[in-house]
Scaffold this motif. Structure first.
Motif, PDB file in Angstrom:
ATOM      1  N   UNK A  88       5.069   9.243  -3.861  1.00 13.85           N
ATOM      2  CA  UNK A  88       5.205   8.621  -5.182  1.00 13.85           C
ATOM      3  C   UNK A  88       3.935   8.807  -6.004  1.00 13.85           C
ATOM      4  N   UNK A  89       2.798   8.701  -5.356  1.00 11.93           N
ATOM      5  CA  UNK A  89       1.508   8.913  -6.008  1.00 11.93           C
ATOM      6  C   UNK A  89       1.456  10.318  -6.595  1.00 11.93           C
ATOM      7  N   UNK A  90       1.842  11.305  -5.793  1.00  9.33           N
ATOM      8  CA  UNK A  90       1.833  12.689  -6.265  1.00  9.33           C
ATOM      9  C   UNK A  90       2.839  12.875  -7.411  1.00  9.33           C
ATOM     10  N   UNK A  91       4.049  12.316  -7.240  1.00 11.31           N
ATOM     11  CA  UNK A  91       5.084  12.455  -8.266  1.00 11.31           C
ATOM     12  C   UNK A  91       4.683  11.789  -9.574  1.00 11.31           C
ATOM     13  N   UNK A 107      -4.461   4.237  -2.305  1.00  9.74           N
ATOM     14  CA  UNK A 107      -4.303   2.792  -2.096  1.00  9.74           C
ATOM     15  C   UNK A 107      -4.552   2.015  -3.387  1.00  9.74           C
ATOM     16  N   UNK A 108      -5.602   2.368  -4.116  1.00  6.70           N
ATOM     17  CA  UNK A 108      -5.894   1.683  -5.379  1.00  6.70           C
ATOM     18  C   UNK A 108      -4.733   1.819  -6.351  1.00  6.70           C
ATOM     19  N   UNK A 109      -4.180   3.025  -6.445  1.00 10.15           N
ATOM     20  CA  UNK A 109      -3.035   3.257  -7.317  1.00 10.15           C
ATOM     21  C   UNK A 109      -1.831   2.427  -6.863  1.00 10.15           C
ATOM     22  N   UNK A 133       1.794  -2.003  -8.147  1.00 10.31           N
ATOM     23  CA  UNK A 133       2.693  -2.921  -7.460  1.00 10.31           C
ATOM     24  C   UNK A 133       3.576  -2.287  -6.395  1.00 10.31           C
ATOM     25  N   UNK A 134       3.177  -1.142  -5.882  1.00 13.11           N
ATOM     26  CA  UNK A 134       3.958  -0.475  -4.833  1.00 13.11           C
ATOM     27  C   UNK A 134       3.557  -0.928  -3.437  1.00 13.11           C
ATOM     28  N   UNK A 135       2.412  -1.628  -3.320  1.00 11.74           N
ATOM     29  CA  UNK A 135       1.957  -2.087  -2.020  1.00 11.74           C
ATOM     30  C   UNK A 135       1.214  -3.406  -2.173  1.00 11.74           C
ATOM     31  N   UNK A 136       1.486  -4.320  -1.257  1.00  9.10           N
ATOM     32  CA  UNK A 136       0.754  -5.584  -1.182  1.00  9.10           C
ATOM     33  C   UNK A 136       0.682  -5.966   0.289  1.00  9.10           C
ATOM     34  N   UNK A 137      -0.398  -6.595   0.690  1.00  9.41           N
ATOM     35  CA  UNK A 137      -0.525  -6.944   2.107  1.00  9.41           C
ATOM     36  C   UNK A 137       0.458  -8.040   2.508  1.00  9.41           C
ATOM     37  N   UNK A 138       1.036  -7.881   3.680  1.00 11.13           N
ATOM     38  CA  UNK A 138       1.863  -8.924   4.282  1.00 11.13           C
ATOM     39  C   UNK A 138       0.894  -9.880   4.973  1.00 11.13           C
ATOM     40  N   UNK A 139       1.157 -11.195   4.962  1.00  6.04           N
ATOM     41  CA  UNK A 139       0.199 -12.115   5.603  1.00  6.04           C
ATOM     42  C   UNK A 139      -0.174 -11.724   7.030  1.00  6.04           C
ATOM     43  N   UNK A 140       0.774 -11.234   7.816  1.00  6.87           N
ATOM     44  CA  UNK A 140       0.444 -10.838   9.192  1.00  6.87           C
ATOM     45  C   UNK A 140      -0.434  -9.588   9.214  1.00  6.87           C
ATOM     46  N   UNK A 141      -0.456  -8.874   8.104  1.00  2.22           N
ATOM     47  CA  UNK A 141      -1.266  -7.658   8.032  1.00  2.22           C
ATOM     48  C   UNK A 141      -2.757  -7.988   8.080  1.00  2.22           C
ATOM     49  N   UNK A 142      -3.121  -9.196   7.690  1.00  2.00           N
ATOM     50  CA  UNK A 142      -4.528  -9.579   7.711  1.00  2.00           C
ATOM     51  C   UNK A 142      -5.037  -9.575   9.159  1.00  2.00           C
TER      52      UNK A 142
END
Length: 156
Positions: free
Chosen positions: A14-17, A30-32, A37-46
């Protein structure tokens, strides 16, 4: 249903597209992804992120042994308990011989897996891109290890 890795790979696509800079660093992607709004951390991801950072830190801990070699201190070995897999870390200076043997065997298998993948990649590149001078990779590390040992003895 897509795996976590497949979803992350789709983010890169998606970034490339979206016409973003390519090639790019994973930090740029990651910044993009966060910004749009394509990525957000899940609480368990912490917890997972902390565990991964701990693993990286443990892999990067070294000491000098009595012979002056730079030696990794912490070693991971994967154990199976019932239906669960556990990766346990131990210190080379205090770990049981059984833990160290398992850790060394598993690391050797990881290296073999990396070599197999590298061979696939090189063979595919050479056969499909057909460069004038094919890429050659030697998988016998005997001379590399001997050179390293000689350099260590010579330069400390």
């Amino acid at each position: 249903m897509a795996t976590k890795n497949e979803r992350l790979q789709q983010l890169v696509q998606l970034y490339q597209e979206a016409g973003q800079k390519w090639p790019a660093t994973t930090r740029e992607v990651a910044s993009w992804a966060i910004r749009v709004g394509k990525w957000a951390p899940h609480p368990s991801a912490v917890v997972s992120q902390c565990a991964e950072e701990l693993s990286r830190a443990l892999r990067d801990e070294y000491v000098r042994d009595a012979q002056g070699r730079r030696v990794r201190t912490k070693h991971a070995a994967t154990y199976v308990e019932g239906t669960e897999q556990l990766v346990l870390w131990d210190d080379i200076r205090t770990a049981s011989p059984q833990h160290m043997q398992l850790a060394f065997q598993q690391r050797r298998q990881q290296i073999l897996g990396d070599c197999k993948q590298l061979k696939n990649d090189v063979d595919s590149y050479n056969e499909n891109r057909q460069p004038q001078v094919p890429v050659q990779v030697v998988f016998d590390f005997t001379y590399d290890l001997e050179e390293s040992a000689l350099a260590r003895r010579k330069f400390g």
